[in-house]
Write an enzyme that holds these catalytic residues in place. Structure first.
Site, PDB file in Angstrom:
ATOM      1  N   ASP A 169       0.875  -1.184   0.000  1.00  0.00           N
ATOM      2  CA  ASP A 169       0.000   0.000   0.000  1.00  0.00           C
ATOM      3  C   ASP A 169       0.913   1.235   0.000  1.00  0.00           C
ATOM      4  OD1 ASP A 169      -2.148   1.781   0.266  1.00  0.00           O
ATOM      5  OD2 ASP A 169      -3.282   0.418   1.527  1.00  0.00           O
ATOM      6  N   HIS A 177       2.198   2.062  -3.197  1.00  0.00           N
ATOM      7  CA  HIS A 177       1.270   3.045  -3.761  1.00  0.00           C
ATOM      8  C   HIS A 177       1.800   4.478  -3.646  1.00  0.00           C
ATOM      9  CE1 HIS A 177      -2.368   0.074  -3.269  1.00  0.00           C
ATOM     10  NE2 HIS A 177      -1.373  -0.427  -3.968  1.00  0.00           N
TER      11      HIS A 177
END
Ligand SMILES: *[C@@H]1O[C@H](CO)[C@@H](O)[C@H](O)[C@H]1NC(C)=O
Ligand SMILES: *[C@@H]1O[C@H](CO)[C@@H](O)[C@H](O)[C@H]1NC(C)=O
Length: 399
Positions: free
Chosen positions: A218, A241
């Site tokens: 993430d 991310h």
């Protein structure tokens, strides 16, 4: 004369020693077992070592020597009498069963002034079997998996020389903290592991993150509401991310985000590079997200290198209603000397709120090209943006 001199010297040596009163609390002396399987929570070796160290009047080190220690969820709570040094030379291993956790954290430090956590060791979150129980993309009331190491209300913290692998959810979470540094960390989880943010910050100020390598599933770094005065430098991010602010503006009462500097970072093989995201939710009070500088950043094979998304809605969980716009006012965001490759058609994408157009967005020397050399050029997208461009631009700036 000589005798008096020696006497004074002795007094000096004695008094400095008395002042330091440094003491090591070795968890093995409290019966900790480093065979990797014995549950160290049962005998409370870590907690007893902590509580003795915390009560100690001088500086103290809680030492976790080489070896693998199985440890269930634990809270190390202050206030303590003096500087606390939590030295992890070995490996701390979490139970793999996510249902054995009663709280949202594995290792939790709370209410401590002057905390040092380091030692060159490893935090092994044993997340792989837990990740498949994460249904948060489908279930809005999903049960949160534990964070590997959470800091609540720590002031003057220094977290350094540690490796965090395979967290069940986030690796490090910082909440209500003031003056903390994160350096020389290696944060690792597979890119498909859900919600394994590297370092997540909320309601905190004065946080420096430098010389940190993050590859996770993430956000490498996520800065949520109430984050102020953050300096991120010399961070390698990927996979993951990217380095994100938000998502902001979902709930009433969120605090502003202010003064974030991201410098000299490399972002590689991620879906986002540097991102600011907010929900399209009507709030009573405008939330401010202002004073950001992104400088000297290399993008390598990043899907969306530069992105402001004020219509953030993961997993299409929102109702399509274009009349509802974000209540977050984004202003004074500078992008300077950003270069590298992208793998979608977009280099910079600014989709700002119609009600609160972005203000003072500046682009200075931005050079982004397609990762695949045969695929033409990238383009920029601007929606409700005010600002200015300086220097050279590839693709041409849309501000
Ligand atoms: C963070 O870095 C800045 C600039 O080097 C420095 O002034 C500040 O004291 C640092 N903060 C902490 C908590 O170390
Ligand atoms: C930061 O800058 C130094 C010197 O230019 C460079 O060697 C290093 O790779 C940079 N770090 C990152 C993460 O880009």
């Amino acid at each position: 004369m000589v005798a008096i001199f020696l006497f004074v010297m002795c007094l000096l040596v004695y008094s400095t020693e008395a002042q330091v009163q440094y003491k090591v609390f070795n968890v093995n002396d409290y019966g900790a077992n480093a065979d990797g399987n014995t549950d160290n929570s049962v005998i409370k070796a870590f907690l007893k070592a902590w509580s003795d160290a915390c009560r100690w009047q001088g500086k103290s080190t809680i030492l976790i020597p080489q070896g693998t220690y199985m440890l269930k969820e634990v809270i190390f709570s202050g206030p303590c009498n003096a500087w606390m040094n939590f030295k992890i030379e070995g490996t701390l291993k979490a139970p793999s069963d996510p249902y054995s956790f009663k709280t949202e954290n594995w290792i939790n430090f709370r209410y401590i002034n002057k905390l040092n956590v380091g030692g060159g060791g490893t935090l092994d979150g044993q997340g792989s079997s837990a990740w498949e129980t994460n249904d948060c993309t489908k279930n809005p009331n999903c049960r949160p998996l534990p964070t590997t190491m959470k800091f609540d209300f720590i002031t003057n913290g220094n977290i350094h020389h540690l490796r965090s692998i395979n967290s069940k959810q986030s690796h490090f979470v910082v909440f209500g903290c003031d003056q903390m540094t994160f350096t020389k960390l290696r944060i690792i989880a597979p890119d498909e592991s859900p919600n394994t943010d590297g370092i997540k910050i909320g309601k905190s100020k004065g946080i420096n993150i430098t010389s940190v390598t993050i590859g996770t599933g993430d956000d490498c770094i996520a800065m949520l509401a109430g984050t102020r005065n953050v300096l991120i430098s010399d961070v390698f991010c990927g996979p993951g991310h990217g380095i994100s602010v938000g998502s902001l503006g979902k709930n009433e009462g969120e605090e502003d985000v202010d003064n974030i500097v991201v410098k000299n970072c490399t972002i590689s093989g991620t879906n986002n590079g540097v991102r600011i995201k907010s929900w399209a939710v009507q709030l009573k009070k405008t939330l401010m997200a202002s004073n950001f500088l992104y400088e000297d950043i290399v993008m390598d094979n990043v899907q969306f290198p530069i992105i402001i998304d004020q219509d953030y809605c993961p997993h299409s969980s929102c109702q399509e209603d274009s009349s509802v716009q974000s209540s977050v006012q984004i202003s004074n965001v500078a992008y300077k000397n950003i270069r590298g490759s992208g793998n979608s058609e977009v280099a910079a994408s600014f989709k700002c709120s119609q009600n609160k157009p972005c203000q003072g967005i500046t682009m200075d020397n931005i050079n982004l090209w397609p990762y695949a050399s045969d695929s033409g050029s990238l383009s920029n997208v601007c929606l409700n943006v005010n600002g200015a461009s300086y220097g050279q631009h590839n693709p041409p700036s849309c501000i």
